[in-house]
Design an enzyme around this catalytic site. Structure first.
Site, PDB file in Angstrom:
ATOM      1  CE1 TYR A  51      -3.024  -3.035   0.335  1.00 54.24           C
ATOM      2  CE2 TYR A  51      -3.641  -2.291   2.518  1.00 54.24           C
ATOM      3  CZ  TYR A  51      -3.784  -3.182   1.478  1.00 54.24           C
ATOM      4  OH  TYR A  51      -4.691  -4.212   1.580  1.00 54.24           O
ATOM      5  CE  LYS A  76      -3.676  -7.144   4.077  1.00 48.68           C
ATOM      6  NZ  LYS A  76      -3.714  -5.690   4.302  1.00 48.68           N
TER       7      LYS A  76
END
Length: 274
Positions: A51, A76
């Site tokens: 992200y 993640k």
């Protein structure tokens, strides 16, 4: 239930059932987005290496004056960071950006063929060291989970997948439930592409709620950990205002029957891993 309500994962860790996702939240607005959510009472923030906003998420948490242990932080490992050694390095980078010495949940972002089992070994070591309080996966279908479980020593506690009324993955939900793996929904609102559905509009009128609130409540009543994304305070507040009503079994069934196996993102078996 309320915004701080939790469900207990198979390893005993409690995860707030409703959280804030920050996928595609630009760096310049990520800090304010998370700060606003925390101010509204959100205690579950879901980010990822991919992200590009972990640093801003970390700053918002650090400056919130909320004790770190009261905020559930998920991140993640991305596809090009997978493999044992690479995953350990990726985790270190994430910790540095998040300004923390542990994460509450660390996930494999996608089941990269030929790599996700080695990546899982790294997650197991991070978990056994106490640096990740819980570990799990994203976008794993049943056959990926079966492959992982052939060699896993620690069971994944979460599978975060695309899940919404038009992609009601009941078989996967049942499979995960049988394995005591909690399903978590990304794109829980179907990226707002069918909020004008007659079923949702009718139920929204019946309960004096918005179609988005109806969908969120549907996911919560299915036991799904749900992480809608919004950068706007008004919408974040609306998404959290789902604890003063309940859908009937008939309501739930109506929404279940909206399923079309319709994805907003890629199918895990068709993702461009190369």
């Amino acid at each position: 239930m309320n915004l701080e309500s939790t469900v207990t994962l198979s390893n005993g860790v409690k995860i707030p059932q409703l959280g804030l996702g920050v996928y595609k939240v630009a760096q310049e607005e990520a800090k304010e987005t998370v700060s606003t959510a925390l101010d509204l009472g959100y205690r579950h923030i879901d980010t990822a290496s991919f992200y590009g906003n972990e640093r801003e998420v970390g700053s918002a948490i650090a400056e919130s004056n909320i004790p770190r242990e009261e905020i559930f932080v998920t991140t993640k490992v991305w596809n090009d960071e997978q493999g044992y050694a690479e995953t350990i390095k990726a985790f270190e980078r994430s910790l540095d950006k998040l300004q923390t010495d542990y994460v509450d949940l660390y996930l494999i972002h996608w089941p990269v063929p030929g790599k996700f089992q080695d990546t899982w070994k790294a997650l197991e070591d991070l978990y056994n060291q106490g640096r990740a309080r819980a570990i799990g996966v994203c976008n794993f279908q049943e056959h990926h989970l079966e492959k992982l479980l052939e060699t896993a020593e620690v069971m994944p506690v979460v599978d975060q997948v695309e899940f919404h009324p038009r992609l009601y993955q009941k078989d996967l939900l049942d499979f995960c439930s049988a394995k005591d793996i909690k399903l978590e929904a990304w794109a829980p609102l179907g990226r707002a592409r069918y909020l004008d559905s007659p079923v949702l509009q009718s139920l929204a009128e019946k309960h004096n709620k918005t179609p988005a609130q109806i969908i969120i409540r549907w996911g919560l009543q299915h036991g799904i950990v749900t992480i809608p994304k919004s950068t706007r305070r008004k919408r974040q507040k609306e998404n959290a205002d789902v604890f003063d009503f309940e859908l009937s079994p008939e309501d739930i069934n109506e929404i279940d029957e909206m399923d079309r196996n319709e994805r907003q993102g890629k199918h895990p078996d068709e993702f461009p891993y190369d």
